[in-house]
Design an enzyme around this catalytic site. Structure first.
Site, PDB file in Angstrom:
ATOM      1  N   ASP A  33     -10.771  85.067 -21.094  1.00 39.67           N
ATOM      2  CA  ASP A  33     -11.362  83.743 -21.055  1.00 39.67           C
ATOM      3  C   ASP A  33     -12.095  83.548 -22.383  1.00 39.67           C
ATOM      4  O   ASP A  33     -12.457  84.529 -23.049  1.00 39.67           O
ATOM      5  CB  ASP A  33     -12.332  83.642 -19.877  1.00 39.67           C
TER       6      ASP A  33
ATOM      7  N   CYS B 275     -10.170 120.489   3.786  1.00 39.82           N
ATOM      8  CA  CYS B 275     -11.380 120.007   4.477  1.00 39.82           C
ATOM      9  C   CYS B 275     -11.526 118.502   4.310  1.00 39.82           C
ATOM     10  O   CYS B 275     -11.867 117.784   5.262  1.00 39.82           O
ATOM     11  CB  CYS B 275     -12.616 120.708   3.926  1.00 39.82           C
TER      12      CYS B 275
ATOM     13  N   ASP C 134     -16.452  86.078 -17.458  1.00 39.22           N
ATOM     14  CA  ASP C 134     -17.905  86.263 -17.365  1.00 39.22           C
ATOM     15  C   ASP C 134     -18.349  86.657 -15.968  1.00 39.22           C
ATOM     16  O   ASP C 134     -19.529  86.874 -15.727  1.00 39.22           O
ATOM     17  CB  ASP C 134     -18.653  85.007 -17.835  1.00 39.22           C
TER      18      ASP C 134
ATOM     19  N   CYS D  86     -12.616 122.581   0.446  1.00 42.29           N
ATOM     20  CA  CYS D  86     -11.320 122.447  -0.229  1.00 42.29           C
ATOM     21  C   CYS D  86     -10.691 121.115   0.141  1.00 42.29           C
ATOM     22  O   CYS D  86     -11.236 120.335   0.923  1.00 42.29           O
ATOM     23  CB  CYS D  86     -10.398 123.590   0.168  1.00 42.29           C
TER      24      CYS D  86
ATOM     25  N   ASP E   2     -15.169  82.638 -13.635  1.00 35.66           N
ATOM     26  CA  ASP E   2     -13.790  83.139 -13.593  1.00 35.66           C
ATOM     27  C   ASP E   2     -13.526  84.031 -12.394  1.00 35.66           C
ATOM     28  O   ASP E   2     -12.570  84.815 -12.411  1.00 35.66           O
ATOM     29  CB  ASP E   2     -13.501  83.923 -14.880  1.00 35.66           C
TER      30      ASP E   2
END
Length: 772
Positions: free
Chosen positions: A465, A20, A662, A17, A666
């Protein structure tokens, strides 16, 4: 200098759960050297950032074992990082199945006993009280033993779990029944059937939940199955031998027949064939592979025989990296999960407190305040208070035979313990994240975690870009201005064969298309950001190829005709000069992706504001922006990397901004945005820098991936609403809120069934993403 940090993955057992998960995470973060810990309840895995100089994996494992969560370290050298089992049943699957079968058999015998007791069946032995006591005892020491042991261990470690609540409820019912059986004068009811029914329903719910969880990992399993187990190793004498994929080494050669899966990453040495890469990138059209083409493991050879040279094996292959990245993404929580985790971590304490309060209230106050609740709970027994030693009193069903305040108090307290469900809270977010990231990975969309999914769902603006993002990144020569275009191209290409610049590739490709032979060049030098200068072998004239501004600065003038041509030229322009004479100009344009306009329209239709940043010339950016529907305020041209970063920071002050690039050039902008998105690349730097990687060359993957993120967050909110709402409604009813006025009493067996259904509901709701 900060110590080196390694990634450690642990497979953790015993998590049931949200409480836990919280306990495991707290334990991990308390260990020396652990910088970060992400725990996933669905995959039962923990990803750690561990400082090598400070941390000790064995100490971490020992600490988890002490808290009742035995774990083992996963070997990341394994090519799939353990993912091959992601969709397979866990090692304890069949043990859990056997426990369920035993519990259901005991439950069936308990039902037969009740029918016999009521006179519907002639089975005297089965209907006797000793028989039911024996069934309850077998249930506790058989299928119930792991729950009791786990619950006690968690409670002793100071982190009570779902097992603690169920074990406390079952144990209370059993002990109370034993006391009532041995000392009838206490006036308590015997409900030996309740431990049997509770365990049956709890184990059934957990088994169904586990089965539903199994389906959430199927996407990763299918990815892992893309790699074959064997490959055809090509020997030096030309013969082939079938070997295990794990035995292959870089530099060896592998033969791929039509219909074979690519076993490792490699480069084609011989042959031409169509290769289906849709399983990894989502690209619908096959890749035309020939000598020099790089292939990723998991791709499918469609047509003809290929020979490839092995470049990457095991954990370094593209497929293994994708699977490992998806697994880590599933472990990283979304911010929206934080509240659920905090609540689940303290939930068990609150439930135990509520159960104790419920017991004391109905024992000391409630039964006196509303005496009719005792009479209403014993139909057909109008004088039940006068029969404390009757057999009916000894074996009354829970919720139907409480004729004393303490008996009713026990029933309601046990119902509170059993109906509580931190499981649903713990599963609400990770199940959705697991399904979403697995589904996305099959389509070639890689999210780095639940936090990325949540950010993607809340974007306000997307910045693109230009080169390699809106365009395909493969520029072509579109026009030549000069008295002798072919001589101009021949000189430019001959000089540019010494360069690897994309514009150089365009010049070389055009020269090859026109059948122009290249001349040998010498004394070639590169001027960074400007161009190339050199001489043709045997010729004294200096040849320059590069930017117009550079040539003008070198004293080379433009004619009026060239100036007029330049004023209307689109794309990038390369000037070619011999000594002090400008031979002409070459227009080079990158081609738009075929799906760019429809993709941008879909993004705008989703309410996103779009911007375009480029280092290209103003006229080229303006014309492209006009064609694609960008307003002037949304455009940026001739931008240096630092200028892109500055503009991004300005936009982020008011909006949640994604940067699409890309993934290589960038990288700084991708890292600076709220969400970096790399398109069309699967390189390592893209995966390291961008929060989201879209493999393949299709831009329409972007609106589809963002739509998936929005649906994912909606599912998370639905699950959290259900998990919180269930507990807010079920717990007061179990505590007897509606008992005095409406006579509604939630029995522990029904409470156990509702608890199981709540967990199954959130998992099934998450699985609905797969068919959305």
């Amino acid at each position: 200098m900060s110590p080196a940090v390694q990634t450690v993955v642990l497979d953790v057992e015993g998590m049931k759960c949200g409480g836990c998960v919280r306990a495991v995470e707290t334990t991990l973060l308390d260990q020396p050297g652990v910088r970060r810990a992400d725990v996933n309840l669905v995959s039962r895995a923990a990803w750690l950032d561990l400082a090598e100089a400070e941390g000790d994996v064995d100490a971490v494992l020992a600490a988890l074992a002490d808290r009742g969560f035995p774990a083992r370290q996963r070997d990341l050298a394994d090519q799939f990082g353990g993912s091959s089992a992601a969709g397979a049943p866990a090692p304890g699957w069949w043990r859990q199945w056997r426990q369920l079968m035993v519990a259901l058999v005991l439950l069936l015998l308990s039902v037969l006993g009740h029918l016999s007791e009521a006179g519907h069946l002639a089975l005297p032995l089965i209907g006797s009280l000793p028989f039911h006591a024996a069934l309850a005892t077998v249930a506790l020491i058989g299928p119930g033993r792991p729950i009791l042991v786990g619950g006690v261990a968690a409670a002793r470690a100071g982190a009570p779990s779902m097992d603690s609540l169920v074990g406390l409820g079952v144990g209370s019912a059993y002990i109370a029944s034993v006391v009532a059986l041995i000392w009838p004068q206490v006036g308590w009811p015997c409900f030996f059937n309740e431990p049997v029914m509770l365990l049956g329903f709890v184990l059934l719910g957990r088994f169904l939940e586990e089965r539903a969880r199994f389906r959430t990992g199927q996407a990763l399993q299918q990815l892992a199955q893309l790699q074959p187990d064997t490959a055809h190793l090509l020997l030096p004498d030309g013969a082939t031998r079938e070997v295990r994929v794990g035995a292959l080494r870089p530099g060896e050669q592998v033969q791929l027949l039509a219909g074979d899966r690519v076993p490792v990453d490699g480069t084609v040495l011989a042959g031409e064939s169509a290769v289906d890469v849709s399983s990894l990138t989502g690209e619908p059209l096959p890749l035309q592979a020939q000598a020099g083409t790089e292939l990723s493991s998991g791709s499918l050879n469609l047509e003809a025989t290929l020979v490839i040279e092995v470049t990457r094996v095991g954990a370094e292959t593209a497929l293994a990296r994708i699977i490992r990245m998806v697994e880590q993404a599933q472990a990283r929580r979304a911010p929206i999960q934080g509240l659920a985790d905090r609540v689940a971590g303290r939930f068990c304490y609150g439930v135990i407190g509520l159960a104790l309060t419920t017991f004391l209230f109905w024992w000391l106050i409630g039964a006196d305040q509303w005496p009719q609740v005792l009479q209403a709970s014993a139909p057909g027994m109008p004088n039940s208070h006068a029969m404390p030693n009757s057999h009916a009193m000894h074996h009354a069903g829970l919720g139907s035979g409480a004729t004393t305040p303490v008996g009713l108090a026990l029933q309601l307290a046990i119902a509170v313990l059993v109906v509580a469900c931190p499981c649903a809270l713990g599963l609400a977010t990770p199940t959705v994240i697991t399904v979403a990231t697995g589904l996305a990975a099959r389509r070639g969309w890689l999210f780095r975690g639940g936090d990325v999914l949540e950010t993607a769902a809340g974007l306000d603006r997307v910045v693109f870009d230009k080169t390699g993002t809106l365009t395909i990144g493969r520029p072509l020569v579109t026009e030549v201005c000069g008295d002798d275009p072919e001589r101009l191209l021949q000189l430019a290409a001959s000089l540019e064969q010494n360069s690897r610049h994309p514009l150089a590739y365009a010049l070389l490709q055009e020269a090859q298309r026109r059948g122009l032979p290249l001349e040998a060049s010498e004394e070639v030098r590169t001027l960074a950001g400007q161009g190339l200068a050199g001489r043709m072998k045997g010729c004294p004239e200096l040849i320059r190829v590069g930017k117009i501004d550079w040539l003008i600065a070198e004293g080379i003038p433009l004619t009026e005709q060239q100036q007029a041509w330049l004023a209307v030229a689109e794309g990038s322009v390369v000037a070619v000069a011999m000594d002090q004479t400008l031979l002409g100009l070459v227009q080079i344009e990158d081609q738009l992706r075929p799906d760019v306009e429809s993709s941008l329209n879909r993004l705008r239709g989703a309410g996103l504001v779009l911007s375009l940043f480029s280092g290209d010339r103003e006229i080229a950016v303006r014309r492209l922006g006009e064609r694609l529907g960008f307003r002037e305020v949304e455009l940026g041209w001739q931008m240096l990397p630092e200028q892109k970063l500055q503009r991004l920071e300005q936009l982020r002050q008011g909006d949640c901004v994604a940067m699409v690039g890309d993934g290589i050039n960038d990288a700084p902008a991708l890292a600076a945005a709220d969400l970096g998105i790399a398109i069309g690349t699967g390189t390592q730097i893209a995966q390291d820098t961008a929060g989201m990687v879209l493999l393949g060359d299709r831009l329409d993957n972007l609106p589809e991936a963002l739509a998936l993120a929005r649906r994912t967050l909606a599912k998370v909110r639905q699950n959290l609403f259900w998990a919180f709402g269930y507990n807010l409604i079920a717990l007061p009813i179990a505590a007897g809120l509606l008992l005095p006025g409406q006579g509604v009493l939630l029995s522990p067996p029904l409470a156990a069934l509702l608890m199981a259904l709540s967990s199954i509901t959130v998992v099934l709701n998450a699985l609905a993403l797969r068919v959305a």
